[in-house]
Design an enzyme around this catalytic site. Structure first.
Site, short mmCIF file in Angstrom:
data_model
loop_
_atom_site.label_atom_id
_atom_site.label_comp_id
_atom_site.label_asym_id
_atom_site.label_seq_id
_atom_site.Cartn_x
_atom_site.Cartn_y
_atom_site.Cartn_z
N HIS A 190 54.49 -109.16 83.76
CA HIS A 190 55.51 -110.07 84.67
C HIS A 190 56.63 -109.93 85.22
O HIS A 190 57.47 -109.19 84.49
CB HIS A 190 55.46 -111.66 83.95
CG HIS A 190 56.19 -111.30 82.55
ND1 HIS A 190 57.54 -111.90 82.76
CD2 HIS A 190 55.99 -111.04 81.18
CE1 HIS A 190 58.00 -111.63 81.54
NE2 HIS A 190 57.38 -111.47 80.44
N ASP B 255 58.99 -112.30 86.16
CA ASP B 255 60.11 -113.27 86.17
C ASP B 255 60.48 -112.89 84.90
O ASP B 255 60.29 -112.34 83.77
CB ASP B 255 59.56 -114.65 86.13
CG ASP B 255 58.36 -114.95 84.87
OD1 ASP B 255 57.39 -114.00 84.87
OD2 ASP B 255 58.52 -115.75 84.18
N GLU C 24 55.68 -116.46 84.18
CA GLU C 24 55.05 -116.05 82.70
C GLU C 24 56.11 -116.98 81.70
O GLU C 24 55.47 -117.71 80.51
CB GLU C 24 55.31 -114.61 82.42
CG GLU C 24 54.18 -114.18 81.19
CD GLU C 24 55.00 -114.42 79.86
OE1 GLU C 24 54.47 -114.29 78.66
OE2 GLU C 24 56.20 -114.45 79.89
N GLU C 25 57.16 -116.88 81.93
CA GLU C 25 58.18 -117.36 81.04
C GLU C 25 58.09 -119.00 81.20
O GLU C 25 58.67 -119.66 80.11
CB GLU C 25 59.59 -116.89 81.16
CG GLU C 25 59.70 -115.31 81.02
CD GLU C 25 59.70 -114.59 79.75
OE1 GLU C 25 59.47 -115.54 78.55
OE2 GLU C 25 60.10 -113.73 79.42
#
Ligand SMILES: [Zn+2]
Length: 379
Positions: A81, A83, A146-147
């Site tokens: 990811h 982010d 993702e976060e």
């Protein structure tokens, strides 16, 4: 030493530093995706970007590209990811390399979670193309959001999830760690709806939503429930003014467990606390429960797990299977039918301004990816 103006000759470190300097908190991945797209197109790859998961100019979608096989074997997906969690006061990383360790050099998170993996995967793909290495098909999926709840991975279409197995490098600790089990998670939201009234003139006419919400939280068993299960209320929001009996209060939390029945039991008990407190306070309540991700337990016989162990042996790194309390894109890929593992990229203290990664770990990630490619051909 600040690295600006004095770039290291090491192309992997240099790529990682480039990525680390681009702020990319969840939902604001446009700039880093444009950078990565240009880079991958530069080696002749056809890059697809899916629909952005948010509707504003700074948002981006997942980036996907595929390298057609030139040898028989198992096609692999590499996923990471782009982010990061948001940094305090919107600080920007200004990465510092000292004694083989890269840290953020500011109050910002470094973002080695998960740009260490992004850098290693992009560099590996470039090397496969330039050196015409044998491989059985490689897909690269760089996700957004993702976060903020695995949103990019969840939005990936089935046409991008066709590899025989998948590898993320989105775990902490020394390279060699392999996440063998991860919990399922559910989010619980409850909005208590009472009756507002003047707190000084007519409090008896009001019914406090905050009192009900507080009672619900106090009734819940939270924290570490047992060896497999955790629970938390992380948000409480309500009230308008000190002189108004509050009419609305919202709470939100989560439960996780490695055992689905235990997760169900915990969620049920949290919902019972909500109902009990609402009834006791004479207020209404609206409740929502969302399945955030599905857990997994993997080991020998799981294709990605087996290939990872063979790759570790190939580069003389001792594998260390671990259980985690966290979720990652891997939970989504396993659920969507691509047997996948989450490997450590070597980053430490993630989600804090003290995050760091060693140059050695970056190189181990790169070597591990090359070894997986080799083993997939033979396998
Ligand atoms: Zn991560």
């Amino acid at each position: 030493m600040n690295m600006r103006g004095k770039e290291p000759a090491d192309p992997l470190v240099s790529l990682f530093l480039d990525l680390a300097r681009i702020a990319s908190p969840s939902g604001h991945e446009r700039e880093i995706m444009d950078h990565l797209t240009a880079r991958l197109r530069g080696v002749g790859l056809e890059v697809e970007e899916s629909e952005p998961i948010e509707e504003h100019p700074a948002a981006a979608g997942n980036l996907y590209c595929r390298l057609a096989a030139n040898a028989a074997g198992k096609a692999v997906m590499f996923a990471a990811h782009v982010d990061t969690v948001a940094s305090a006061e919107d600080a920007l990383p200004s990465p510092v390399l000292e004694n083989g360790i890269i840290s953020s050099g500011s109050r910002a998170v470094l973002g080695a979670d998960d740009k260490a993996a992004v850098a290693a995967m992009v560099l590996t793909l470039e090397q496969v193309i330039k050196e015409q290495l044998s491989h059985a098909g490689i897909e690269l999926l760089l996700t957004v959001g993702e976060e903020s709840g695995l949103r990019g991975a969840k939005s990936a279409p089935p046409t991008q999830l066709t590899a025989s197995c998948g590898f993320c490098m989105d775990s902490t600790g020394p390279v060699g760690r392999i996440v063998a089990s991860s919990p399922s998670q559910k989010t619980i939201r409850a909005t208590f709806i009472g009756k507002p009234a003047h707190a000084g003139v007519a409090p008896e006419q009001g019914r406090s939503a905050i009192v009900a919400a507080a009672k619900a939280v106090a009734e819940m068993k939270l924290g570490r429930i047992n060896a497999d299960t955790t629970a938390n209320i992380g948000i409480i929001r309500g009230g308008e003014a000190v002189n108004v009996v509050p009419g609305r209060c919202h709470i939100a939390g989560e439960a996780r467990s490695h055992v689905d029945e235990k997760l169900e039991r915990q969620v049920t008990s949290m919902l019972e606390a909500v109902s009990y407190a609402a009834a006791a306070g004479g207020v209404d309540v609206e409740v929502a429960v969302v399945d955030e991700f599905q857990g997994f337990n993997i080991g020998p016989g799981h294709l990605a797990y087996d290939l990872a162990l063979q790759a570790f042996a190939d580069i003389d790194i001792r594998p260390e299977p671990v259980s985690t309390g966290g979720g990652s894109d891997v939970n989504v890929f396993n659920l969507k039918g691509v047997p996948s593992v989450n490997l450590s990229a070597g980053m430490e203290q993630v989600h804090t301004p003290d995050e760091y990664i060693s140059v050695e770990s970056l190189h181990q990630c790169h070597q591990l990816l090359l070894a997986i490619i080799r083993k997939a051909v033979r396998g």
